[in-house]
Design an enzyme around this catalytic site. Structure first.
Site, PDB file in Angstrom:
ATOM      1  N   ASP A 147      -3.533   7.867   5.840  1.00  0.00           N
ATOM      2  CA  ASP A 147      -2.724   8.040   4.636  1.00  0.00           C
ATOM      3  C   ASP A 147      -2.259   9.486   4.575  1.00  0.00           C
ATOM      4  O   ASP A 147      -3.050  10.391   4.300  1.00  0.00           O
ATOM      5  CB  ASP A 147      -3.555   7.689   3.401  1.00  0.00           C
ATOM      6  CG  ASP A 147      -2.734   7.705   2.114  1.00  0.00           C
ATOM      7  OD1 ASP A 147      -1.572   8.145   2.155  1.00  0.00           O
ATOM      8  OD2 ASP A 147      -3.276   7.281   1.077  1.00  0.00           O
ATOM      9  N   HIS A 181      -1.752   4.356   3.534  1.00  0.00           N
ATOM     10  CA  HIS A 181      -1.798   4.299   2.071  1.00  0.00           C
ATOM     11  C   HIS A 181      -2.110   2.884   1.597  1.00  0.00           C
ATOM     12  O   HIS A 181      -2.571   2.686   0.477  1.00  0.00           O
ATOM     13  CB  HIS A 181      -0.447   4.761   1.518  1.00  0.00           C
ATOM     14  CG  HIS A 181      -0.475   5.203   0.091  1.00  0.00           C
ATOM     15  ND1 HIS A 181      -1.371   6.135  -0.393  1.00  0.00           N
ATOM     16  CD2 HIS A 181       0.299   4.845  -0.983  1.00  0.00           C
ATOM     17  CE1 HIS A 181      -1.154   6.334  -1.684  1.00  0.00           C
ATOM     18  NE2 HIS A 181      -0.156   5.560  -2.067  1.00  0.00           N
ATOM     19  N   SER A 198      -3.253   4.864  -5.727  1.00  0.00           N
ATOM     20  CA  SER A 198      -2.224   5.904  -5.713  1.00  0.00           C
ATOM     21  C   SER A 198      -2.170   6.564  -7.091  1.00  0.00           C
ATOM     22  O   SER A 198      -3.171   7.128  -7.526  1.00  0.00           O
ATOM     23  CB  SER A 198      -0.886   5.299  -5.292  1.00  0.00           C
ATOM     24  OG  SER A 198       0.014   6.304  -4.901  1.00  0.00           O
TER      25      SER A 198
END
Length: 697
Positions: free
Chosen positions: A633, A665, A552
């Site tokens: 995601d 994610h 991320s």
């Protein structure tokens, strides 16, 4: 006014907690092997406990994993709190089913959710030895429930169309042509959120039902009136956002209104709904930022909750609020305490609260008096699911880098007792790792904290993994993770380093705020200085033979490393990282996040987005890189990794792309997690000169 003090009793609590190092089951001195990715996925996962009204019994859920079947199931366990050496026993075990979300009613009966009937419904077990019986039979699957304190009502929630007056309605009939069509049509955001495409008109909704003779009766009453939104909030809200008043006449809950402003707003509000649905009041309408976790006091006088002050900022400080339910007067009782409240629990006599909050690599429990006095109760590790008991003790879960959750009890005198060891058999087989903390002067001369997690006795020059946390407003603290787990990297033979750079949480709000509009500035400085500081602190850390890994925002930093620090690392592992800030802005869902961190939408602040945009520096790339991503995601769409992979491939940089069609994610499914870890370890071993390193199969 907020004051911090440690009185005589709390000094005992504090010192006792400090002495308890967070290990669920101490590894055997003769342990024979390292922890593997199979071990990580096979470990049992202990959930939040509940305690019977008489305080004698705790019940909690444990999630188990079937590696071969690639599935997980949950089971309930009961523990006698009156016997120090009591052994947990399975309870309410239904054939070919999972049981979860336990709760005790006022009469001592145990309620829970099971899928035994083919749909998630509420079940009830009357007492020891009694057989579980199905208590609800509603059309929609039950996502969660809360029993009123007197046991006469129950609140159920699920995803239900707004135009459905009952708890679930039949799917509308489609015309013959429509049945063959699969297009989705939208005229406002959210179009998709986190892992799923939106179903227009369907929201998380709460209904109240009567309970008669242990059965959920009637058609239920919707408690959202003319308000349209998600309660609990989507996608992560749960029972902490729903609570009954002490008299059972009012349900307090957190709701996020839907509409065109939703993707830009962090405004969640606390509503008070009459149990019969006759009235609905927004108690926090004046605050356009987040209000959450409504928690009424047992004596019925107070409503505690947590609130942010700045609209649009998801990482603002959550301050503990106290509302007098008679007068409506509200005060911020921890305004002077520079930490962000993450959970709230009342003492049974309503004299104080127990909260948790991140604090310098830990997530401790704190006592908060009604006058705002804050006292720390625990020290190392991560505390959750706190439950103060009538005898002055406290039940809670605790985990650390060393081990996942187990159940603990802190006695009135301050002694801590571990009650469970759900993974004891496994941990007896696993070699220990060493965990050390260090600090250094980072950007602007501020103190920055980090950790070294390494094989026990790791020698000088050990190959090194540098883990960068996501968020970016987060922390790589002393807590367990089933995804990004520092211990498994250390167990693989790597000296593993983490650094809580500027923007991390647990160091005061100003430190968290400091990353705003500075994504590639102070954090990069901290991470450069941090790797050097770790090597100076511990000779096993080897910057010249290191790979960096992140997800991320951590993945963003991997792309930023590639362009700004291209000669440092032997390899990079980038999971779900941001590659092109313009493309990210126009394809993510929660727009409030980039608009706060970059000062507005891309079309108004393009210069700032482009200042910190990794895409502009790909010609400096040279480091071998592994990209991984989930196709579902929607926070950071997988095309971000596809673009990075294209940039590397086109320049003949050694690179690999691993995509999971069913993941989002996070990589959650057991076999996918195993595949991810094996690919990552193989990549690290190749570029760190460890081709002969053992890899579990």
């Amino acid at each position: 006014m907020t004051r911090r003090s440690v009185g005589p009793m709390n000094k005992l609590l504090y010192s006792a907690a400090a002495a308890a190092i967070l290990v669920a089951a101490a590894p055997s001195p003769a342990a024979a092997r390292a922890m593997t990715e199979i071990d990580l996925n096979a470990m049992k996962r202990l959930g939040a406990p509940v305690v019977s009204p008489d305080g004698t019994t705790a019940v909690y859920q444990v999630t188990s994993t079937d590696i071969e079947d690639n599935s997980r199931s949950t089971q309930l366990y009961s523990l006698d709190l009156t016997q120090p050496e009591a052994v947990p026993v399975p309870i309410a075990d239904l054939a070919d089913a999972s049981e979860s979300s336990p709760a005790f009613a006022a009469d001592g009966s145990l309620w829970f959710i099971s899928d035994q009937s083919g749909s998630d419904q509420v079940w009830r077990m009357g007492g020891p030895g009694a057989a579980p019986v199905q208590a609800s039979d509603v059309m929609a699957p039950v996502a969660g429930f809360k029993l009123s304190p007197d046991g006469r009502r129950i609140a159920l929630w699920s995803a239900i169309p707004k135009d459905c007056a009952s708890f679930g309605c039949p799917a509308p009939q489609k015309l013959a042509d429509e049945a063959k069509q699969s297009g989705r049509a939208y005229d406002e955001y959210f179009v998709r959120h986190w892992t799923s495409w939106a179903t227009p008109g369907t929201y998380n909704r709460i209904f109240a039902f009567d309970v008669v003779n242990g059965t959920v009766t009637g058609g239920g009453v919707a408690l959202d009136a003319n308000v349209t939104g998600n309660a609990p909030t989507d996608p992560f809200g749960g029972g902490e956002e729903v609570n009954w008043s002490a008299d059972g006449q009012t349900l307090f809950y957190t709701l996020r209104e839907t509409g065109r402003m939703e993707p830009r707003s962090t405004d969640t509000d606390i509503y008070a709904a009459a149990a019969d649905g006759s009235t609905l009041t927004n108690l926090t309408d004046a605050n356009q930022a987040t209000d959450t976790m409504p928690t009424p006091s047992p004596d019925g006088r107070w409503l505690a909750y947590a609130a942010m002050a700045r609209p649009g900022y998801e990482s603002d400080r959550l301050v503990l609020m106290l509302r007098d339910l008679s007068s409506g007067t509200t005060q911020a009782i921890t305004n002077g305490w520079d930490r962000s409240v993450s959970s709230i629990a009342w003492a049974p006599d309503s004299s104080h609260m127990i909260v948790t909050a991140q604090d310098t690599l830990d997530h401790p429990a704190f006592m908060v008096a009604l006058d705002g006095t804050v006292s720390r109760l625990t020290q190392r590790g991560s505390i959750g699911d706190t439950m103060p008991l009538a005898d002055g003790s406290m039940l809670y879960t605790k985990n650390s880098i060393q081990a996942p959750n187990d159940l603990f009890r802190m006695l009135p005198g301050g002694n801590e007792r571990q009650l469970t060891a759900v993974n004891a058999d496994l941990f007896r087989q696993i070699d220990p790792v060493a965990v050390e903390r260090f600090s250094f002067k980072g950007a602007d001369g501020d103190t920055v904290w980090g950790q070294v997690i390494k094989p026990d006795g790791a020698p000088k020059g050990t190959p090194t993994a540098y883990l960068v946390h996501g968020g970016p407003q987060g922390s790589f603290g002393d807590g367990w993770s089933f995804r990004w787990n520092p211990k498994i990297f250390a167990s693989h033979g790597l000296s593993t380093v983490t650094v809580d750079f500027h923007g991390s949480t647990g160091y005061g709000q100003a430190f968290t705020d400091s990353i705003n509009k500075d994504w590639g500035g102070k954090p990069l400085t901290d991470l450069k200085l941090g790797l050097a500081a770790a090597a100076k602190f511990d000779s096993s850390v080897t910057p010249d033979n290191a790979c960096a890994l992140g997800a991320s925002y951590g993945g963003y930093m991997m792309n930023w490393f590639m362009g700004q620090w291209p000669d440092q690392f032997k390899c990079i592992v980038n999971h779900a990282g941001l590659f092109d800030m313009r493309a990210f802005y126009y394809s993510t869902e929660e727009l409030w996040f980039p608009e706060w961190d970059f000062g507005g939408p891309y079309y108004e602040q393009s210069a700032l987005y482009e200042k910190w945009n990794p895409v502009h520096h790909v010609t400096a790339w040279k480091t071998p890189v592994l990209f991984t991503h989930g196709e579902k995601d929607f926070r950071i769409p997988y095309t971000q990794s596809l673009m990075g992979f294209t940039a590397a491939q086109r320049q003949d940089i050694p690179s690999k792309l691993l995509v999971f069609p069913e993941e989002s994610h996070w990589i959650n499914k057991p076999q996918n997690s195993i595949q991810w870890h094996r690919n990552v370890f193989a990549w690290l071993d190749k570029w760190l000169g460890r081709d002969g390193a053992p890899v579990a199969r």
